[in-house]
Design a protein around this motif. Structure first.
Motif, PDB file in Angstrom:
ATOM      1  N   GLN A 124       0.907  -1.200   0.064  1.00 46.33           N
ATOM      2  CA  GLN A 124       0.128  -0.004  -0.028  1.00 46.33           C
ATOM      3  C   GLN A 124       0.943   1.155   0.134  1.00 46.33           C
ATOM      4  O   GLN A 124       1.469   1.593   0.923  1.00 46.33           O
ATOM      5  CB  GLN A 124      -1.002   0.161   1.261  1.00 46.33           C
ATOM      6  CG  GLN A 124      -1.888  -1.177   1.326  1.00 46.33           C
ATOM      7  CD  GLN A 124      -2.648  -1.215   0.064  1.00 46.33           C
ATOM      8  OE1 GLN A 124      -3.351   0.070  -0.359  1.00 46.33           O
ATOM      9  NE2 GLN A 124      -3.136  -2.405  -0.517  1.00 46.33           N
ATOM     10  N   GLY A 126      -0.495   4.358  -0.858  1.00 45.73           N
ATOM     11  CA  GLY A 126      -1.101   5.458  -1.205  1.00 45.73           C
ATOM     12  C   GLY A 126      -0.742   6.749  -0.332  1.00 45.73           C
ATOM     13  O   GLY A 126      -0.879   7.895  -0.953  1.00 45.73           O
ATOM     14  N   THR A 127       0.007   6.527   0.883  1.00 48.16           N
ATOM     15  CA  THR A 127       0.433   7.432   1.698  1.00 48.16           C
ATOM     16  C   THR A 127       1.808   8.038   0.920  1.00 48.16           C
ATOM     17  O   THR A 127       1.783   9.601   0.779  1.00 48.16           O
ATOM     18  CB  THR A 127       1.014   7.169   2.911  1.00 48.16           C
ATOM     19  OG1 THR A 127      -0.087   6.604   3.723  1.00 48.16           O
ATOM     20  CG2 THR A 127       1.479   8.177   3.752  1.00 48.16           C
ATOM     21  N   VAL A 128       2.422   7.433   0.162  1.00 48.91           N
ATOM     22  CA  VAL A 128       3.668   8.008  -0.513  1.00 48.91           C
ATOM     23  C   VAL A 128       3.066   8.687  -1.692  1.00 48.91           C
ATOM     24  O   VAL A 128       3.435  10.004  -1.875  1.00 48.91           O
ATOM     25  CB  VAL A 128       4.515   6.869  -1.146  1.00 48.91           C
ATOM     26  CG1 VAL A 128       5.568   7.588  -1.998  1.00 48.91           C
ATOM     27  CG2 VAL A 128       4.892   6.174   0.164  1.00 48.91           C
ATOM     28  N   ALA A 130       0.059  10.284  -1.863  1.00 50.40           N
ATOM     29  CA  ALA A 130      -0.400  11.644  -1.227  1.00 50.40           C
ATOM     30  C   ALA A 130       0.501  12.536  -0.713  1.00 50.40           C
ATOM     31  O   ALA A 130       0.515  13.813  -1.098  1.00 50.40           O
ATOM     32  CB  ALA A 130      -1.322  11.204   0.099  1.00 50.40           C
ATOM     33  N   VAL A 131       1.700  12.128  -0.226  1.00 51.39           N
ATOM     34  CA  VAL A 131       2.761  12.794   0.165  1.00 51.39           C
ATOM     35  C   VAL A 131       3.322  13.628  -0.971  1.00 51.39           C
ATOM     36  O   VAL A 131       3.670  14.996  -1.195  1.00 51.39           O
ATOM     37  CB  VAL A 131       3.745  12.434   0.952  1.00 51.39           C
ATOM     38  CG1 VAL A 131       5.174  13.107   1.146  1.00 51.39           C
ATOM     39  CG2 VAL A 131       3.191  11.844   2.605  1.00 51.39           C
TER      40      VAL A 131
END
Length: 163
Positions: A124, A126-128, A130-131
């Motif tokens: 996952q 997704g955080t990367v 988004a950042v």
């Protein structure tokens, strides 16, 4: 390489390779990823348009600096010397605008690439993504800030010394 050779290579491929082929074979999944990447792609084209305007202004500044610098220092008027300083400040601001806008374009390109990768891996990220999206916005706003300051400086013109 014939189709049979390709099929044999796929059948004897490591599990990871055949898993990737299996996941990318899904047309709806590919369509979904393409749809997800449209907003960043439009942002990328917008950044390109902004950079085109910035580069046009930068070229004008560079040509004007060259014209003034071609005149021997002793033949330069006080007005031209003032204008040269003004143009140098504008050039510095434009260089900042170009640097940050280019960095924003690189980041949004990474976002697009990672969107495709994320669709086909189990990790996952997704955080990367988004950042990187937020970083893209910060870089773009910073570049636009430099552009704003340059346009304000251009609007004021090469000011006469006060006093």
């Amino acid at each position: 390489m014939s189709a049979l050779d390709l099929l044999a290579a796929v059948l004897h491929a490591p599990p990871f390779a055949s898993e990737i082929l299996e996941r990318t074979a899904s047309t709806p999944r590919v369509q979904q990823v393409v749809q997800l990447s449209l907003a960043p792609a439009f942002l990328l084209s917008g950044i390109g348009a902004i950079m085109n305007v910035i580069m046009s202004r930068m070229i004008w500044i560079a040509r004007r600096v060259e014209n003034i610098e071609e005149k021997m220092e002793e033949h330069r008027t006080a007005r031209q010397a003032r204008e040269l300083g003004w143009l140098m400040r504008r050039r510095k601001l434009m260089q900042g605008a170009i640097m940050f806008s280019t960095a924003a374009a690189v980041m949004i390109s990474l976002v697009i690439g990672l969107l495709f990768i994320a669709a086909y891996i189990h990790a996952q990220i997704g955080t990367v993504i988004a950042v990187l999206w937020v970083l893209t916005m910060v870089l773009l706003v910073t570049g636009l800030g430099f552009f704003l300051f340059e346009t304000r400086l251009a609007a004021r013109g090469a000011e006469e010394p006060k006093g």
